[in-house]
Design a protein around this motif. Structure first.
Motif, PDB file in Angstrom:
ATOM      1  N   ALA A 694      33.103  32.664  59.363  1.00  0.00           N
ATOM      2  CA  ALA A 694      34.040  33.572  60.045  1.00  0.00           C
ATOM      3  C   ALA A 694      35.266  33.823  59.178  1.00  0.00           C
ATOM      4  CB  ALA A 694      34.444  32.974  61.390  1.00  0.00           C
ATOM      5  N   ASN A 695      35.785  32.748  58.599  1.00  0.00           N
ATOM      6  CA  ASN A 695      36.955  32.919  57.750  1.00  0.00           C
ATOM      7  C   ASN A 695      36.624  33.763  56.522  1.00  0.00           C
ATOM      8  OD1 ASN A 695      38.519  31.398  59.492  1.00  0.00           O
ATOM      9  ND2 ASN A 695      38.029  29.464  58.445  1.00  0.00           N
ATOM     10  N   MET A 696      35.470  33.429  55.904  1.00  0.00           N
ATOM     11  CA  MET A 696      35.079  34.161  54.697  1.00  0.00           C
ATOM     12  C   MET A 696      34.786  35.618  55.002  1.00  0.00           C
ATOM     13  SD  MET A 696      35.472  32.217  52.171  1.00  0.00           S
ATOM     14  CE  MET A 696      34.672  33.270  50.963  1.00  0.00           C
ATOM     15  N   SER A 697      34.183  35.851  56.196  1.00  0.00           N
ATOM     16  CA  SER A 697      33.866  37.245  56.549  1.00  0.00           C
ATOM     17  C   SER A 697      35.155  38.065  56.659  1.00  0.00           C
ATOM     18  CB  SER A 697      33.097  37.274  57.861  1.00  0.00           C
ATOM     19  OG  SER A 697      31.874  36.601  57.723  1.00  0.00           O
ATOM     20  N   HIS A 698      36.167  37.479  57.298  1.00  0.00           N
ATOM     21  CA  HIS A 698      37.439  38.204  57.392  1.00  0.00           C
ATOM     22  C   HIS A 698      38.021  38.453  56.005  1.00  0.00           C
ATOM     23  CE1 HIS A 698      38.010  38.475  61.704  1.00  0.00           C
ATOM     24  NE2 HIS A 698      37.562  37.203  61.816  1.00  0.00           N
ATOM     25  N   GLU A 699      37.912  37.439  55.152  1.00  0.00           N
ATOM     26  CA  GLU A 699      38.475  37.591  53.810  1.00  0.00           C
ATOM     27  C   GLU A 699      37.707  38.641  53.006  1.00  0.00           C
ATOM     28  OE1 GLU A 699      41.226  36.273  52.809  1.00  0.00           O
ATOM     29  OE2 GLU A 699      41.503  35.093  54.647  1.00  0.00           O
ATOM     30  N   ILE A 700      36.368  38.661  53.208  1.00  0.00           N
ATOM     31  CA  ILE A 700      35.560  39.633  52.461  1.00  0.00           C
ATOM     32  C   ILE A 700      35.756  41.036  53.016  1.00  0.00           C
ATOM     33  CG2 ILE A 700      33.174  40.299  51.912  1.00  0.00           C
ATOM     34  CD1 ILE A 700      32.474  37.330  51.915  1.00  0.00           C
ATOM     35  N   ARG A 701      35.871  41.156  54.360  1.00  0.00           N
ATOM     36  CA  ARG A 701      35.969  42.499  54.960  1.00  0.00           C
ATOM     37  C   ARG A 701      37.253  43.212  54.528  1.00  0.00           C
ATOM     38  NH1 ARG A 701      35.338  42.998  61.326  1.00  0.00           N
ATOM     39  NH2 ARG A 701      37.200  41.709  61.194  1.00  0.00           N
ATOM     40  N   THR A 702      38.320  42.469  54.296  1.00  0.00           N
ATOM     41  CA  THR A 702      39.587  43.124  53.904  1.00  0.00           C
ATOM     42  C   THR A 702      39.442  43.873  52.576  1.00  0.00           C
ATOM     43  OG1 THR A 702      40.875  41.475  55.110  1.00  0.00           O
ATOM     44  CG2 THR A 702      42.016  42.724  53.371  1.00  0.00           C
ATOM     45  N   PRO A 703      38.990  43.231  51.494  1.00  0.00           N
ATOM     46  CA  PRO A 703      38.814  44.024  50.254  1.00  0.00           C
ATOM     47  C   PRO A 703      37.676  45.029  50.379  1.00  0.00           C
ATOM     48  CG  PRO A 703      38.016  41.786  49.956  1.00  0.00           C
ATOM     49  CD  PRO A 703      38.704  41.815  51.254  1.00  0.00           C
ATOM     50  N   MET A 704      36.698  44.735  51.244  1.00  0.00           N
ATOM     51  CA  MET A 704      35.580  45.674  51.387  1.00  0.00           C
ATOM     52  C   MET A 704      36.046  46.958  52.018  1.00  0.00           C
ATOM     53  SD  MET A 704      32.504  45.717  50.505  1.00  0.00           S
ATOM     54  CE  MET A 704      31.486  47.184  50.563  1.00  0.00           C
ATOM     55  N   ASN A 705      36.947  46.842  53.005  1.00  0.00           N
ATOM     56  CA  ASN A 705      37.500  48.062  53.614  1.00  0.00           C
ATOM     57  C   ASN A 705      38.270  48.882  52.573  1.00  0.00           C
ATOM     58  OD1 ASN A 705      36.484  47.591  56.150  1.00  0.00           O
ATOM     59  ND2 ASN A 705      38.220  46.319  56.784  1.00  0.00           N
ATOM     60  N   GLY A 706      38.951  48.127  51.670  1.00  0.00           N
ATOM     61  CA  GLY A 706      39.656  48.861  50.606  1.00  0.00           C
ATOM     62  C   GLY A 706      38.689  49.590  49.697  1.00  0.00           C
ATOM     63  N   VAL A 707      37.573  48.951  49.335  1.00  0.00           N
ATOM     64  CA  VAL A 707      36.570  49.591  48.478  1.00  0.00           C
ATOM     65  C   VAL A 707      36.015  50.827  49.170  1.00  0.00           C
ATOM     66  CG1 VAL A 707      34.313  49.294  47.406  1.00  0.00           C
ATOM     67  CG2 VAL A 707      35.993  47.474  47.283  1.00  0.00           C
ATOM     68  N   LEU A 708      35.663  50.691  50.473  1.00  0.00           N
ATOM     69  CA  LEU A 708      35.096  51.840  51.201  1.00  0.00           C
ATOM     70  C   LEU A 708      36.130  52.967  51.322  1.00  0.00           C
ATOM     71  CD1 LEU A 708      33.078  50.045  54.043  1.00  0.00           C
ATOM     72  CD2 LEU A 708      32.185  51.256  52.056  1.00  0.00           C
ATOM     73  N   GLY A 709      37.360  52.565  51.586  1.00  0.00           N
ATOM     74  CA  GLY A 709      38.394  53.621  51.716  1.00  0.00           C
ATOM     75  C   GLY A 709      38.571  54.394  50.423  1.00  0.00           C
ATOM     76  N   MET A 710      38.628  53.659  49.315  1.00  0.00           N
ATOM     77  CA  MET A 710      38.774  54.327  48.037  1.00  0.00           C
ATOM     78  C   MET A 710      37.558  55.179  47.720  1.00  0.00           C
ATOM     79  SD  MET A 710      41.808  53.657  46.959  1.00  0.00           S
ATOM     80  CE  MET A 710      42.252  53.727  48.692  1.00  0.00           C
ATOM     81  N   ALA A 711      36.347  54.660  48.067  1.00  0.00           N
ATOM     82  CA  ALA A 711      35.126  55.430  47.799  1.00  0.00           C
ATOM     83  C   ALA A 711      35.099  56.698  48.613  1.00  0.00           C
ATOM     84  CB  ALA A 711      33.889  54.568  48.120  1.00  0.00           C
ATOM     85  N   GLU A 712      35.538  56.632  49.875  1.00  0.00           N
ATOM     86  CA  GLU A 712      35.562  57.838  50.706  1.00  0.00           C
ATOM     87  C   GLU A 712      36.582  58.832  50.156  1.00  0.00           C
ATOM     88  OE1 GLU A 712      36.322  56.564  54.655  1.00  0.00           O
ATOM     89  OE2 GLU A 712      34.297  55.697  54.965  1.00  0.00           O
ATOM     90  N   LEU A 713      37.750  58.313  49.732  1.00  0.00           N
ATOM     91  CA  LEU A 713      38.737  59.231  49.144  1.00  0.00           C
ATOM     92  C   LEU A 713      38.192  59.854  47.865  1.00  0.00           C
ATOM     93  CD1 LEU A 713      42.033  57.147  49.632  1.00  0.00           C
ATOM     94  CD2 LEU A 713      41.288  59.174  50.906  1.00  0.00           C
ATOM     95  N   LEU A 714      37.483  59.044  47.055  1.00  0.00           N
ATOM     96  CA  LEU A 714      36.906  59.565  45.825  1.00  0.00           C
ATOM     97  C   LEU A 714      35.840  60.608  46.118  1.00  0.00           C
ATOM     98  CD1 LEU A 714      36.788  59.403  42.749  1.00  0.00           C
ATOM     99  CD2 LEU A 714      35.093  57.552  43.019  1.00  0.00           C
ATOM    100  N   SER A 715      35.062  60.404  47.212  1.00  0.00           N
ATOM    101  CA  SER A 715      34.004  61.374  47.534  1.00  0.00           C
ATOM    102  C   SER A 715      34.589  62.713  47.960  1.00  0.00           C
ATOM    103  CB  SER A 715      33.124  60.805  48.646  1.00  0.00           C
ATOM    104  OG  SER A 715      33.882  60.657  49.842  1.00  0.00           O
ATOM    105  N   LYS A 716      35.855  62.731  48.446  1.00  0.00           N
ATOM    106  CA  LYS A 716      36.488  63.983  48.882  1.00  0.00           C
ATOM    107  C   LYS A 716      37.187  64.695  47.738  1.00  0.00           C
ATOM    108  CE  LYS A 716      37.198  62.311  53.587  1.00  0.00           C
ATOM    109  NZ  LYS A 716      38.173  61.986  54.647  1.00  0.00           N
ATOM    110  N   SER A 717      37.209  63.994  46.603  1.00  0.00           N
ATOM    111  CA  SER A 717      37.815  64.652  45.432  1.00  0.00           C
ATOM    112  C   SER A 717      36.777  65.530  44.762  1.00  0.00           C
ATOM    113  CB  SER A 717      38.347  63.585  44.460  1.00  0.00           C
ATOM    114  OG  SER A 717      37.272  62.777  44.014  1.00  0.00           O
ATOM    115  N   ILE A 718      37.257  66.231  43.740  1.00  0.00           N
ATOM    116  CA  ILE A 718      36.368  67.167  43.047  1.00  0.00           C
ATOM    117  C   ILE A 718      35.532  66.354  42.084  1.00  0.00           C
ATOM    118  CG2 ILE A 718      36.257  69.161  41.499  1.00  0.00           C
ATOM    119  CD1 ILE A 718      38.994  70.012  42.632  1.00  0.00           C
ATOM    120  N   LEU A 719      34.182  66.294  42.335  1.00  0.00           N
ATOM    121  CA  LEU A 719      33.256  65.529  41.511  1.00  0.00           C
ATOM    122  C   LEU A 719      32.057  66.377  41.192  1.00  0.00           C
ATOM    123  CD1 LEU A 719      33.236  62.187  43.574  1.00  0.00           C
ATOM    124  CD2 LEU A 719      34.535  62.640  41.487  1.00  0.00           C
TER     125      LEU A 719
END
Length: 938
Positions: A694-719
């Motif tokens: 449970a502790n590790m999942s919370h710790e992993i989900r925080t940077p994972m949300n950052g990765v997904l957020g950046m990936a979604e922002l990158l997908s909305k850019s001109i590629l």
């Protein structure tokens, strides 16, 4: 005293007339004659004494001292006197005893009673004349003895002394003289012979106690040393008393019967005599045997003397006449039978005079008024003393007469039943043939014709036995090992020599068995019987084979019981009928307690006393008995002797049998305790793991949300297109990883079986394309082409859990890529309507060079479905389908099932999104039912 040949008869005649009480006894001390005066002293009839001893007449009141004195008169020939008393102790007078011989040298004792006078009563000192000279001292000559006494014997006295000593040494009566200190002063050779002493043993000078110890020890008595000491002390005490000791009867190892008597001499010495009465004892035993034989005979027997007086009747005669023998002894014919006395008297006298044998039948009336028929046999017997007696026997033949009448009636009935017997013989299931004395067939029944397969039209009655045998032999049933003539002559000779019956079993080559019996009838006819045993012998063989099989099975069961590690016991009617050694070993019972024939409750009591069944074993036993009464058995577990856990199973075997099986479960109990400890440790580890995840999942989900957020922002850019594809893969992979992380957060629900599949509409084609996009990189690395093909009729919207669906497809396609060495992997998606709003969705993959999974065994599958289980992927080339999926709870059991069972195909049964629910198919060996959809690999 010797009165000559006629003395005995003279004495017998005279004592009847004299007034003094008198009697005569023979050498066996049995009364030969008594007079009335002597009989009146004891208030008994004269006939009561004749032929009897004092012991038989007076019983327990017999005087042993008198018997001793009378035997001394017989042996030594010396006159004796003693006081004669009644049973009540009243003094009758002085009994004088004398010995006389008849012309046959037979010894008799004459006794008469004199009135008691003052000072005339014999005493212990005056009963017998004192010895006139001192007893010789063995071991000293006459001169030495006189010198020791300070006297000098004359030469004549010395010769007389030596002569007397040699006479005493040669006497057949053993003589032992004891001095005042109870030491042996003299002993003759007869003593050594009678008591079987060693000739080299010198007993002169030995104390009487030591002498008796030597005698008893040499006789090797089985009484033991304590009993021998007691007997010796009792004998010494008897000799030490002022009065003469009673007679003692002894049986020597050589079989001699010896009477030991003693007498106090005037000088204080004791004379001990040993008299061999072996012949007398044997005659007494024979006489007692003859009397017992007559007494126990079922035929009434009586004996009359020469004067025709009744002197003996047996018990059967008493029962016949219903009279006591004491009431009829001494009576003659006229006294007993007033009506027929004269006839009987004449007949009895004639038999006594001439020795004739008479037998006559007559009817008599016995007490009670019943008339019976008897046969009386009379004869005369003569004793060695030329005395005649009449012996008669009475046989009740009433029963024989009744039987004679019954026999006549039976003969008439037998004649009447003869025709019925013939009819019965004709229908008997046994073949019957009767041959007359000329060996001609007089009778043969139908069963005989059937056994020997004779034609119905062939006559049998009137055939000769020779023709009878020729017909059978012509049909193949001949005598084994003999020609016809030899067999026939042998059979005829057997008939001639036949006495009674003979039975022979005949076995023929065609498998026929016949039991043949021949019997000689009373009228010299021959009865032949035949029994067809063919079918019975066949059944006996079958039974024998079955018995052998059962015996082998029984031996096998015995061996199996002996080798069983479990304890086994069989109980019938509360008794142990069989038990193996493991039973006593498991319960730690003492030897013999569980043996065959013992009561089973003894084992229960032993274990209960040891504390195996707690503080109240009686209540427990009552509960067990109640269970046995209501059911066919029960099972329980208890601790035996504080060290062995025993599981007991009791089963009713039928017919009153109970089977008890004991199993040593001590190791299982120990493992259960260990498992409880391990379970507690596992639960603690699970809790720690859950908290860690449970502790590790919370710790992993925080940077994972950052990765997904950046990936979604990158997908909305001109590629460009290539970059767009890479970003989409990152986003989809991140979302899938996020779903797994969310599942880890719900790990507690998975352990509790509370996880539920989502019910959401999704497009299976799109999900498969997403998986193909994710795995395209892996396929490119192996230079494998990954293709997706879909049917136009595929339904793009179904109701289920899209995340789980993607996991299954990912496992399928990933394994296909992993085990495909070259070529391509084709994913084919198709649907087929099932009706009722249900759709069958099939996803299959095929590839060139693809090694398909053969699937795991059902046992492995059940282990996977039953709990946590990890299937390790085998090495390549073994043909087994690797599964990288780890089951995480019952809620995803169908996922594991699909991953394991699949070869190259995955099926879905789903409903239209508008339907109420999606039906699943639960089974232990099939995909479990879950909300959403059900997948099955094939």
């Amino acid at each position: 005293m010797n009165r000559g040949a006629a003395l005995l008869n003279l004495v017998r005649e005279k004592i009847v007339a004299i007034e003094q009480p008198s009697f005569v006894k023979d050498s066996e001390l049995r009364y030969v004659a008594v007079n009335g005066a002597y009989a009146r002293l004891f208030d008994l009839a004269e006939s009561r004494f004749i032929g009897r001893t004092d012991r038989e007449v007076f019983g327990a009141f017999a005087d042993d001292m008198r018997d001793d004195r009378e035997r001394r008169v017989v042996v030594f020939g010396e006159d004796e006197s003693l006081s004669l008393r009644s049973r009540s102790g009243e003094l009758h007078g002085v009994l004088r005893l004398e010995r006389f011989l008849d012309d046959d040298n037979s010894i008799f004792v004459f006794g008469f009673v004199e009135p008691a006078e003052e000072g005339s009563m014999p005493t212990a000192e005056t009963t017998r004349p004192a010895v006139g000279m001192p007893a010789p001292q063995v071991g000293f000559s006459a001169a030495e003895k006189t010198a020791a006494a300070g006297q000098v014997l004359p030469a004549g006295a010395e010769r007389l002394h030596r002569h007397l000593e040699s006479l005493m040494m040669a006497m057949p009566v053993g003589i032992l003289i004891l001095d005042e200190t109870m030491r042996i002063e003299y002993v003759n050779a007869a003593v050594y012979r009678m008591v079987a002493l060693d000739d080299l043993l010198d007993v002169v000078g030995m104390s009487y106690r030591d002498y008796m110890m030597v005698v008893h020890t040499r006789h090797k008595r089985a009484d033991g040393p304590d009993e021998i000491t007691r007997l010796v002390e009792a004998r010494v005490a008897a000799l030490s008393s002022p009065d003469d000791a009673p007679l003692t009867y002894a049986r020597t190892p050589e079989g001699l019967t010896v009477v030991v008597s003693n007498r106090k001499l005037a000088d204080g010495k004791i004379l001990v005599t040993y008299t061999d009465i072996t012949d007398l004892a044997e005659r007494e035993e024979e006489t007692a045997l003859y009397r017992a034989t007559l007494e126990q005979m079922p035929v009434p027997v009586f004996i009359r003397d020469a004067e025709r007086r009744l002197i003996y009747v047996n018990a059967a005669y008493e029962a016949l006449q219903d009279q006591r023998r004491e009431d009829v002894y001494g009576m003659k014919e006229d006294d007993m039978f007033p009506l027929s006395g004269a006839m009987l008297r004449e007949e009895h006298q004639r038999i006594l005079d001439h020795g004739e044998f008479a037998e006559r039948a007559r009817d008599i009336v016995i007490p009670g008024g019943r008339e019976i028929s008897v046969i009386t046999r009379l004869s005369r017997i003569t004793t060695t003393s030329r005395k005649h007696y009449l012996v008669g026997s009475v046989m009740d033949v009433s029963v024989l007469k009744e039987r004679e009448q019954a026999l006549l009636l039976a003969r008439k009935r037998s004649e009447a039943l003869y025709a019925d017997i013939i009819s019965m013989l004709r229908i008997m299931p046994v073949g019957v043939v009767i041959l007359n004395d000329d060996l001609i067939v007089e009778f043969a029944n139908e069963k005989c014709r059937e056994i020997w397969c004779w034609p119905e039209d062939m006559p049998i009655d009137g055939l000769s036995f020779r023709d009878y045998c020729e017909i059978n032999i012509s049909r193949g049933w001949n005598w084994p090992g003999h020609s016809f003539e030899e067999g026939y002559q042998k059979r005829v000779a057997q008939f001639k020599a036949l006495q009674g019956s003979q039975t022979t079993e005949l076995a023929y080559e065609d498998g026929k068995y016949v039991l043949a019996s021949i019997t000689r009838l009373n009228d010299q006819k021959i009865l032949l019987t035949y029994s067809d045993l063919t079918e019975m012998r066949s059944r006996e063989r079958e039974i024998g084979e079955a018995r052998e099989q059962l015996e082998r099975l029984g031996l096998f069961m015995q061996d199996a019981m002996a080798l069983m590690s479990q304890g086994l016991i069989v109980i019938e009617n509360d008794v142990i009928t069989d038990a193996n050694q493991s039973f006593s070993r498991i319960l730690d019972l003492p030897a013999g307690l569980a043996d065959q024939g013992q009561k089973w409750y003894k084992c229960f009591q032993f274990c209960a006393q040891r504390g195996d069944f707690g503080d109240d074993p009686a209540t427990l036993l009552q509960q067990w008995q109640e269970k046995l009464r209501l059911t066919t058995g029960f099972s329980t577990t208890f601790l035996a002797n504080g060290k062995t856990w025993v599981q007991m199973e009791v089963t009713f075997g039928g017919s009153g049998h109970w089977v008890v099986v004991l199993t040593d479960v001590s190791e299982i109990k120990e493992r259960e305790a260990e498992l409880e400890v391990l379970l507690a440790k596992s639960e603690a580890a699970d809790r720690a793991k859950s908290e860690f995840l449970a502790n590790m999942s919370h710790e992993i989900r925080t940077p994972m949300n950052g990765v997904l957020g950046m990936a979604e922002l990158l997908s909305k850019s001109i590629l460009d297109t290539r970059q767009k594809t890479f970003v989409d893969i990152i986003v989809k992979s991140g979302n899938a990883l996020l779903t797994i992380i969310n599942d880890i957060l719900d790990f507690s629900k998975i352990d509790a079986g509370q996880l539920r599949l989502r019910k959401a509409p999704f497009d299976p084609v799109e999900a498969i394309e997403d998986v193909a996009t994710l795995l395209s990189a892996a396929a490119s690395e192996k230079d494998i082409e990954l293709l997706v093909s879909g049917d136009q009729a595929v339904r793009h919207t179904v109701l289920g859990d899209p995340g789980r669906f993607r996991q299954i497809v990912t496992n399928l396609v990933g394994n296909a890529i992993k085990f495909t060495e070259k070529g391509h992997v084709l994913i084919d998606v198709s649907t087929r309507p099932l009706g009722g709003g249900e759709e069958h969705v099939a996803a299959s993959h095929r590839g060139h060079g693809h090694r398909h999974c053969t699937g795991h065994a059902n046992a492995d599958l059940r282990q996977v479905l039953a709990g946590r289980y990890v299937l390790d992927a085998p090495s390549r080339g073994h043909g087994s389908w690797p599964c990288d999926y780890v089951r995480v709870g019952q809620s995803v059991r169908w996922l594991a099932y699909a991953s394991i069972r699949t070869r190259s195909r995955f099926d879905l049964h789903c409903r239209d999104p508008d339907a109420d629910r999606c039906r699943s198919q639960p089974a232990e060996d099939h995909p479990a039912e879950r909300q959403g959809c059900t997948g099955a690999g094939s």
